[in-house]
Enzyme design. Structure first.
Site, short mmCIF file in Angstrom:
data_model
loop_
_atom_site.label_atom_id
_atom_site.label_comp_id
_atom_site.label_asym_id
_atom_site.label_seq_id
_atom_site.Cartn_x
_atom_site.Cartn_y
_atom_site.Cartn_z
N LYS A 16 -45.98 -6.61 -18.78
CA LYS A 16 -46.71 -6.38 -17.81
C LYS A 16 -48.10 -7.16 -17.94
O LYS A 16 -48.68 -7.40 -17.26
CB LYS A 16 -46.87 -4.77 -17.89
CG LYS A 16 -47.88 -4.17 -16.87
CD LYS A 16 -47.58 -4.66 -15.44
CE LYS A 16 -48.26 -3.87 -14.26
NZ LYS A 16 -49.66 -3.37 -14.47
N GLU A 36 -51.07 -12.91 -12.26
CA GLU A 36 -51.79 -12.23 -11.12
C GLU A 36 -53.12 -12.76 -11.10
O GLU A 36 -53.57 -13.10 -9.98
CB GLU A 36 -52.01 -10.88 -11.30
CG GLU A 36 -52.17 -9.85 -10.24
CD GLU A 36 -52.26 -8.53 -10.44
OE1 GLU A 36 -51.25 -7.86 -10.93
OE2 GLU A 36 -53.50 -7.94 -10.63
#
Lengths: 295, 295, 295, 295
Positions: free
Chosen positions: C167, C174
């Site tokens: 993550k 991102e």
């Protein structure tokens, strides 16, 4: 004045020599029997006059420094002092200071810059810790730093840790400076129009805005090996560059230049880049672009 | 509708096929006799019905495109139109338009994205030029773009040059996206803790913030070649990435990510880095640090 | 199946709703009395059927997560399990797992991506921990992830910590993706030639190489607020971006794009930049260049 | 020796003074009547002894330099020579040389570094052009450069254009150096642990690896204005930084540090960043994250 010096590698041995030339007596200890003055840390402590003994530690940061400081905590007496002149991480300094303080022993952290040239030129010194102790050790600092005004070459930067913090930032800057010169060197070398790369950089050493000691060293390297043909494009990095970027992240300070310089070193050591394999694979996937098969 | 299509390489041949499937008649010309429909540009022009002929040019940008457009200026008639669908530099578009306008011939620039997948999926189109001409060619654009709403997959971005400008920026973004995924891939691959790199990236293709078509392609590449063992870390760059950074500089727009992605490609193709040799030389000079001798 | 869910903020409340729609019974606890189902963690544990209870923790990383897990260690029984679905630092996972294991309680770390859209679309899930426990909780994962193939939207990435590591990297990517689109957006917006910025980016959502969910969101933002006039250029960063760059440094992985994206966020929040003041001061010193006086 | 000097701004006026101190006669022309020696370029040419006249041009690059050189081409005679000492783009040099050569007039391009300090310290000079002409003008170069060995402060870098190319790269390096020091300054200033930022940087000026003239200037700035409170974080950029990155792109030379320094300047001048507005908008879209409304 007489002090102990632990660690007689490239830096430590030169510092012992510079101190002795300045009339400071030095008892040096190193695990290497060829360079050591005494056989053990205990012998080193013994060899110093009792009362306000000073031991300068100049060994690799991390576990080795931890070990030496821990051992000195058991050997020294209240009123004595330890100076960590190695490239320790600044966050290790307070724990070291506390460990020694529990035995009544003082502590200073001292960032030392200058490389192998320090023997002749003097070292730039950045010191953290108690002002009275800094004052007490000043003859040592004065012997190590370049001649001239004390403030040019020496700073008491703050409390414990400030010296190593300043040295860490110094090294981060150093990474950026070196990469800037290196990119410029490559831009000169890549251009046929410039027929005298070495002469151009040598000219820059006087009068220009970019003149510096690092530039003089690069000119020296080009004199010894025009085209740098004998040297590989593989660049090590030490802890300070990484710590500087970690610190920038922690403080939310943008550090695009220092980090770019650090990453360029990482990349220089990669036999192959997994990231660039992934980019090549992507190009092949969407465009049917030719890729090079792995060798 | 019947159009001419010059250039039947990977992109052009696929576009001809997609147009034909949509009921557009296409006369294709390519110097490669195995794929061409006619023997010359003149034959191509002859083969089109007189009056408002449309010729789509899909050849390498620069001199090749210049040559084709110059030749078409001599072959076509007033009222005809040329569309440059190649990856031309946007600043070449106005000169091309003016050259053609001198003969009464219209001009549109069309950025085309989608790679080899465009044949099945349709191409993303960015068009610059006169609105009436865009409208006239719309059946061709509709056949090329993905099915669905016209605005998703097609834009009339502005006057002449706007299409290629938009395509240039598109490709600059593409560089940044690819490098971001690539850095993430390397961070997964470098960590023993993650035992399923391919599965992790595949999981990301649904539900996550980073899902994208490029990510799906990277997963596909990892399926075909886990570890990307067969592919070299050597990445070509085309003009658009460079032009995007040039444009950023011209407009004073900070472009740290797109430029970093471009420089990573440059570095991937260097057998050795003169800059990193210089950094290594500097470290040796000041610190006596070990360097690797050149191989 | 019935599980406990601690933390009913934006993410937690949506996840409770998605789980309930899928037929999973959920007992939620939050300090906010308006959203909580029970009054305390103890009540939550009481409300679950004894034997292999599962509690999903969805609270801020760091001390809050530490506190909840510590409290659960005292409330749950051997055979029960805790899942940390928050954005915890992956190096916190093994200590959490060990704390719970001392009480016979299992632990999984689950990275959850998808934002506020996860309620409708499903969440991308990256899980670390013991395979048997992963299997036991699979109905919960299946309810949370997007419909379709399990491997698209879910991965068991490795042992404890691997989920949060994945993550973290996901979020680092991102950052890079967002900055790439943002630079491209600015290049379009800065150019008069492009008269339809929103339309250009909307066109890119179909057929092009840069199509992605983030791009669709940017188009959505431009639809709601053309020119983004109502939004400030001030961008927060969460821990994951910083941790990703820290990790890159630790692994010696070059991460120029992710770090550039992080630094751009730092810079966006600075009222004034001390670094750029220093550069301005330098220009004034050597060149007598005009500087702006501070406002 | 007697030469003409066109352009008596900050640099030109100082150079006239330095030349005169060295016994070189100088006829200066400037549009500003308060500083000029003569009323026109024609008068300047008249005032020089016939035969091998030398005119040094020191005006803004681009159209102004173009205009002066064009006018001199009509005023000077075969055997005369023009030296462009301004910050012209190196690719302008060959056209200028050819224009003059058509009139039998020689041309040299001379990069000049040193800023306002050059008057006292001497200027670093990088010269391109014909060797015989360089030799003829050497008394002028010797007067301008710092005293000492000619090779330290002067280089004949190559044929026409090489001088300005070298100056361009010099300035690119300068951008990188300044940004490196600036990032380091900010890291010191952001840390409470360091209580003497100015003293730390002053200490660095002697003995350390990072010592340089720029560092001395930064220390000087901090002496005059501790905390740099009076100066805005707004940094202009001149052509050379941009040209250096353009050149890096053209040569496929990675230049992450120089480009990062350039982009930091761009960002410093933006009232608001469209790119960071886009990133903020994206965060709001996917996460419902709070954004700052525009002021």
């Amino acid at each position: 004045m007489k002090i102990g010096l632990v660690g007689l590698g490239k830096m430590g041995a030169n510092m012992r020599e510079r101190l002795r030339r300045a009339g400071i007596e030095v008892v040096g200890f190193d695990r290497n029997p060829e360079v050591t003055d005494v056989d053990s840390l205990a012998d080193l402590v013994e060899a110093l006059p009792q009362g306000e003994r000073v031991v300068w530690v100049m060994v690799p940061s991390g576990p080795v420094t931890d070990g030496v400081i821990t051992e000195l905590a058991g050997l020294l007496a209240p009123g004595d002092a330890v100076i960590d002149g190695g490239n320790s991480y600044y966050q290790d300094d307070v724990p070291h200071a506390e460990l020694l303080a529990a035995h009544g022993i003082g502590f200073l952290d001292a960032g030392v810059s200058g490389g192998v040239w320090g023997l002749e030129n003097g070292y730039g010194l950045m010191v953290g810790g108690d002002a009275a102790l800094v004052e007490r050790v000043m003859p040592v600092f004065d012997a190590l730093r370049p001649p001239g005004e004390r403030v040019d070459g020496f700073v008491h930067a703050g409390t414990v840790g400030a010296g190593h913090y300043a040295k860490m930032v110094h090294n981060g800057i150093e990474y950026g400076l070196m990469q800037a010169y290196a990119e410029g060197y490559e831009l000169l070398a890549a251009k046929d129009l410039v027929t005298d790369v070495h002469g151009t950089m040598r000219a820059w050493t006087q009068g220009t805005v970019v003149r510096s000691w690092l530039l003089e060293l690069l000119v020296r390297a080009l004199e010894e090996d025009p085209g740098l043909a004998a040297i590989d494009d593989w660049v090590e990095d030490s802890g300070e560059g990484r710590w500087t970027v970690d610190e920038a992240i922690d403080l939310a300070v943008p550090a695009p230049v220092i980090s770019a310089a650090l990453f360029a070193r990482f990349a220089s050591r990669q036999g192959e880049s997994p990231a660039m394999k992934a980019v090549a694979a992507l190009r092949q996937q969407f465009g049917g672009h030719a890729v090079k098969p792995a060798p």
